[in-house]
Design a protein around this motif. Structure first.
Motif, mmCIF file in Angstrom:
data_model
loop_
_atom_site.group_PDB
_atom_site.id
_atom_site.type_symbol
_atom_site.label_atom_id
_atom_site.label_comp_id
_atom_site.label_asym_id
_atom_site.label_seq_id
_atom_site.Cartn_x
_atom_site.Cartn_y
_atom_site.Cartn_z
ATOM 1 N N ALA A 69 -14.669 2.083 -14.266
ATOM 2 C CA ALA A 69 -13.771 2.133 -15.645
ATOM 3 C C ALA A 69 -13.469 3.474 -15.928
ATOM 4 C CB ALA A 69 -14.167 1.341 -16.679
ATOM 5 N N SER A 70 -14.460 4.537 -15.936
ATOM 6 C CA SER A 70 -14.215 5.435 -16.620
ATOM 7 C C SER A 70 -14.079 6.840 -15.798
ATOM 8 C CB SER A 70 -15.594 5.960 -17.411
ATOM 9 O OG SER A 70 -16.779 6.064 -16.500
ATOM 10 N N GLN A 71 -13.851 6.538 -14.340
ATOM 11 C CA GLN A 71 -13.608 7.742 -13.526
ATOM 12 C C GLN A 71 -12.719 7.140 -12.442
ATOM 13 O OE1 GLN A 71 -17.641 9.787 -12.525
ATOM 14 N NE2 GLN A 71 -18.110 7.845 -13.633
ATOM 15 N N TYR A 72 -12.189 8.153 -11.743
ATOM 16 C CA TYR A 72 -11.316 7.694 -10.453
ATOM 17 C C TYR A 72 -12.461 7.064 -9.517
ATOM 18 C CZ TYR A 72 -7.138 10.220 -12.352
ATOM 19 O OH TYR A 72 -6.265 10.781 -12.883
ATOM 20 N N SER A 73 -11.633 6.399 -8.424
ATOM 21 C CA SER A 73 -12.993 5.769 -7.460
ATOM 22 C C SER A 73 -12.073 5.624 -6.166
ATOM 23 C CB SER A 73 -13.057 4.309 -8.268
ATOM 24 O OG SER A 73 -12.056 3.739 -7.934
ATOM 25 N N ASN A 74 -12.861 5.376 -5.173
ATOM 26 C CA ASN A 74 -12.262 5.421 -3.846
ATOM 27 C C ASN A 74 -11.642 3.686 -3.362
ATOM 28 O OD1 ASN A 74 -14.604 3.993 -4.014
ATOM 29 N ND2 ASN A 74 -15.330 4.401 -1.963
ATOM 30 N N LEU A 75 -11.266 3.314 -4.698
ATOM 31 C CA LEU A 75 -10.744 1.905 -4.339
ATOM 32 C C LEU A 75 -9.852 1.642 -3.377
ATOM 33 C CD1 LEU A 75 -10.347 -0.913 -6.090
ATOM 34 C CD2 LEU A 75 -8.235 0.019 -6.788
ATOM 35 N N GLU A 76 -8.943 2.394 -2.810
ATOM 36 C CA GLU A 76 -8.200 2.038 -1.610
ATOM 37 C C GLU A 76 -8.089 3.376 -0.977
ATOM 38 O OE1 GLU A 76 -4.529 0.147 -2.152
ATOM 39 O OE2 GLU A 76 -5.314 -1.352 -3.447
ATOM 40 N N LEU A 77 -9.219 4.020 -0.855
ATOM 41 C CA LEU A 77 -9.335 5.203 -0.035
ATOM 42 C C LEU A 77 -10.760 5.237 0.802
ATOM 43 C CD1 LEU A 77 -8.240 8.185 0.680
ATOM 44 C CD2 LEU A 77 -10.111 8.783 -1.167
ATOM 45 N N GLY A 98 -10.345 9.765 5.118
ATOM 46 C CA GLY A 98 -9.424 10.148 4.180
ATOM 47 C C GLY A 98 -8.104 9.630 4.258
ATOM 48 N N HIS A 99 -7.981 8.647 4.822
ATOM 49 C CA HIS A 99 -6.945 7.699 5.003
ATOM 50 C C HIS A 99 -6.816 6.673 4.015
ATOM 51 C CE1 HIS A 99 -5.593 10.115 8.338
ATOM 52 N NE2 HIS A 99 -6.340 9.579 9.163
ATOM 53 N N ARG A 100 -6.004 6.026 3.853
ATOM 54 C CA ARG A 100 -5.950 4.712 2.863
ATOM 55 C C ARG A 100 -6.861 3.834 3.444
ATOM 56 N NH1 ARG A 100 -1.006 0.970 0.506
ATOM 57 N NH2 ARG A 100 -2.301 -0.302 -0.659
ATOM 58 N N GLY A 101 -7.783 3.341 2.638
ATOM 59 C CA GLY A 101 -8.728 2.420 2.946
ATOM 60 C C GLY A 101 -8.449 1.037 2.808
ATOM 61 N N VAL A 102 -9.404 -0.024 3.040
ATOM 62 C CA VAL A 102 -9.192 -1.097 2.737
ATOM 63 C C VAL A 102 -9.891 -1.634 1.235
ATOM 64 C CG1 VAL A 102 -9.575 -3.680 3.302
ATOM 65 C CG2 VAL A 102 -9.105 -1.812 4.970
ATOM 66 N N ARG A 103 -9.134 -2.404 0.259
ATOM 67 C CA ARG A 103 -9.723 -2.504 -0.891
ATOM 68 C C ARG A 103 -10.871 -3.707 -0.592
ATOM 69 N NH1 ARG A 103 -6.488 -2.794 -5.798
ATOM 70 N NH2 ARG A 103 -7.235 -4.090 -7.183
ATOM 71 N N ALA A 104 -11.897 -3.453 -1.480
ATOM 72 C CA ALA A 104 -12.971 -4.410 -1.545
ATOM 73 C C ALA A 104 -13.603 -4.794 -0.182
ATOM 74 C CB ALA A 104 -12.455 -5.869 -2.179
ATOM 75 N N LEU A 141 -12.201 -3.442 -11.901
ATOM 76 C CA LEU A 141 -13.645 -3.729 -12.714
ATOM 77 C C LEU A 141 -14.195 -5.225 -12.229
ATOM 78 C CD1 LEU A 141 -12.068 -2.727 -16.215
ATOM 79 C CD2 LEU A 141 -13.118 -1.330 -14.340
ATOM 80 N N VAL A 142 -13.286 -6.113 -11.950
ATOM 81 C CA VAL A 142 -13.987 -7.325 -11.233
ATOM 82 C C VAL A 142 -14.501 -7.012 -9.919
ATOM 83 C CG1 VAL A 142 -13.344 -9.508 -10.606
ATOM 84 C CG2 VAL A 142 -12.348 -8.881 -12.837
ATOM 85 N N LEU A 143 -14.175 -6.267 -9.084
ATOM 86 C CA LEU A 143 -14.596 -6.088 -7.849
ATOM 87 C C LEU A 143 -15.896 -5.335 -7.951
ATOM 88 C CD1 LEU A 143 -11.412 -4.898 -5.996
ATOM 89 C CD2 LEU A 143 -12.494 -6.977 -5.834
ATOM 90 N N ALA A 144 -15.794 -4.257 -9.049
ATOM 91 C CA ALA A 144 -17.146 -3.731 -9.230
ATOM 92 C C ALA A 144 -18.320 -4.313 -10.018
ATOM 93 C CB ALA A 144 -16.844 -2.394 -10.385
ATOM 94 N N ALA A 145 -17.887 -5.364 -10.683
ATOM 95 C CA ALA A 145 -18.939 -6.332 -11.199
ATOM 96 C C ALA A 145 -19.604 -7.285 -10.106
ATOM 97 C CB ALA A 145 -18.598 -6.923 -12.341
ATOM 98 N N MET A 146 -18.499 -7.758 -9.379
ATOM 99 C CA MET A 146 -18.857 -8.809 -8.249
ATOM 100 C C MET A 146 -19.866 -7.872 -7.196
ATOM 101 S SD MET A 146 -18.687 -11.743 -8.083
ATOM 102 C CE MET A 146 -18.952 -13.218 -6.876
ATOM 103 N N GLU A 147 -19.400 -6.677 -6.928
ATOM 104 C CA GLU A 147 -20.236 -6.061 -5.827
ATOM 105 C C GLU A 147 -21.639 -5.932 -6.163
ATOM 106 O OE1 GLU A 147 -17.973 -2.936 -3.864
ATOM 107 O OE2 GLU A 147 -19.588 -1.683 -4.402
#
Ligand code: PLP
Length: 457
Positions: free
Chosen positions: A100-108, A113-119, A320-326
């Motif tokens: 929540a407090s920083q940028y993340s690799n959510l979809e990178l 270095g290309h677009r990544g798959v979420r979750a 945030l839900v993805l982070a908590a679930m992970e």
């Protein structure tokens, strides 16, 4: 109303000033005051200044209480829907904080270095914990079921075959028949309330069948002359008809619930899949002990198809839900779930440890106006899980003198932090299984404060 009476109504600003300090933002107070004053203008009686200010202050205080805030759960219901169901593990909270407090690799994709798959990693973890080919996550179990129904229903095949014994209502207004209807499905009920067999399904399945649905009776149990179709048998019928067998497991136990004293074994997602269910769905914040989410696990081709649905985008989870679930699912895979996930830890904590805490609470409590003692009680999982299972527990029982238990329970609820206690046989009961150990001191302070207030009144 007479003009004279109208003139007695103070200005909005006067009233806002009189309310004084509040946790509410000023514009919210102004709205409350305006509403109240305009109601007064419509009625005949205008109270005098002090009375008016007191009423508005009460309204403001009541509104302050509606801000979301921690409470002490003394109900003994571990998954209490009104009290927010599961508490997250320390690991999940840390992960939320970091993401929540920083940028993340959510979809990178950091490798290319290309677009990544979420979750992607989370989905792999969920598939592993469910022993499934594939898995994904949406906002809640209701959304999971809706997504599945929308995917498999079309103009030709719109019937969902379901046992009459499983047309259930879960918690606040979530009714399986209504969800089915909202998805455009036609309900094809088979069997009776207490008896449904494989051949009932066999007869009903045809070329209009979209899927066979099994719904876990998560919040009630049936006994007596009861039979339901065996999952393996249903799986064969589904395979022959080339339709998916879907099971809504609801509570989603990812561990053996028989480890909880007084509870029976709940079917786990991997057991359902092993018995031939093609897709299971369950809540993230019930027995799994994670954030609000709906997990779907099962066949790879069908999970992929669900993710291609436009509706999937509308029910996808927030980062945030993805982070908590992970973090939550990783704890299961690491074998640390029972120690680190509060829902499980609260459920399996020993009666002896509760009694020890209770004894310490009693000796620390300084409230001469109440008789207090420990007594055995029965906690429960709640949240529509393991109905009828009562978990042996220890409760603090308070018998206040000079006031009623009812008034005491109310005062505890109105305190800071609010304590949610129960009334039992004219006594106040606080079940210690759901009081978090770090809340013990706050609990003592809350009881002492209420005891002192009610005595001085
Ligand atoms: C609780 C429950 C649901 C609803 O789950 P949410 O995550 O609250 O949407 C659906 N089905 C069953 C069987 C349940 O027990």
């Amino acid at each position: 109303m007479k003009r004279k009476a109208l003139r007695r109504i103070p200005s909005v600003e006067q009233v806002v000033q009189a309310v004084g300090k509040s946790e509410l933002p000023r514009p919210v107070i102004v709205r409350l005051v305006r509403e109240h004053l305009s109601k007064l203008r419509r009625t005949a009686a205008v109270p005098d200044g002090e009375e008016l200010f007191a009423t508005i202050r009460e309204t403001v205080t009541a509104r302050e209480r509606t801000r979301i805030q921690p409470v002490i759960n003394g109900t003994g219901v571990i998954l209490h829907t009104n009290l927010g169901r599961s508490i997250l593990s320390g690991g999940a909270i840390e992960r939320i904080n970091a993401i929540a407090s920083q940028y993340s690799n959510l979809e990178l994709d950091l490798t290319t270095g290309h677009r990544g798959v979420r979750a992607h990693h989370l989905e792999e973890c969920l598939a592993a914990v469910c022993s499934a080919e594939s898995a994904t996550l949406v906002n809640n179990c209701a959304a999971a079921l809706m997504l599945i129904l929308r995917r498999f229903i079309d103009a030709e095949r719109n019937e969902v075959v379901i046992s009459r014994g499983e047309l259930v209502q879960i918690g606040g207004g979530f009714r399986i028949p209504e969800i089915l209807e909202a998805s455009g499905a036609r309900l094809r009920e088979v069997g009776t309330t207490n008896q449904t067999t494989g051949s009932d399904f066999k007869k009903a399945v045809g070329n209009r069948t979209a899927l066979i649905l099994k719904v876990h009776r998560s919040n009630f149990s049936m006994s007596g002359f009861v039979d339901s179709a065996d999952t393996r048998e249903l799986s064969l019928i589904a395979r022959q008809a080339r339709v998916p067998l879907v099971e809504d497991l609801g509570s989603g136990a990812l561990f053996d619930t028989a480890k909880i004293s007084g509870a029976a074994h709940e079917p786990t997602p991997s057991e359902a899949i092993r018995c031939g269910v093609d897709l299971v769905c369950f809540s993230g914040d019930k027995l799994s002990g994670g954030p609000q989410a709906g997990v779907i696990a099962g066949r790879r081709k069908w999970i992929a198809a669900l993710k291609r649905e436009p509706f999937f985008r509308a029910v996808r989870c927030d980062k945030l839900v993805l982070a908590a679930m992970e973090a939550t699912v990783e704890a299961y895979l690491a074998g640390t779930a029972e120690k680190t996930i509060p829902t499980l830890a609260l459920a399996v904590s020993s009666v002896e440890s509760l009694r020890e805490r209770g004894t310490a609470l009693l000796s620390a409590l300084k409230a001469p106006s109440i008789d207090s003692k420990l007594r055995e009680s029965a906690a429960e999982l709640g949240g529509g899980t393991l109905p009828g299972a009562s978990i042996p527990s220890i409760a603090l029982e308070l018998h206040p003198k000079g006031t009623t238990a009812h008034a005491f329970v109310r005062a505890l609820r109105l305190g800071r932090p609010p304590v949610i206690a129960c009334l039992a046989n004219g006594r106040v009961r606080i079940d210690l299984r759901t009081v978090l150990p770090h809340q013990d001191r706050d609990l003592i302070r809350a009881i002492e404060k209420v005891a002192a207030e009610l005595r001085s009144n």
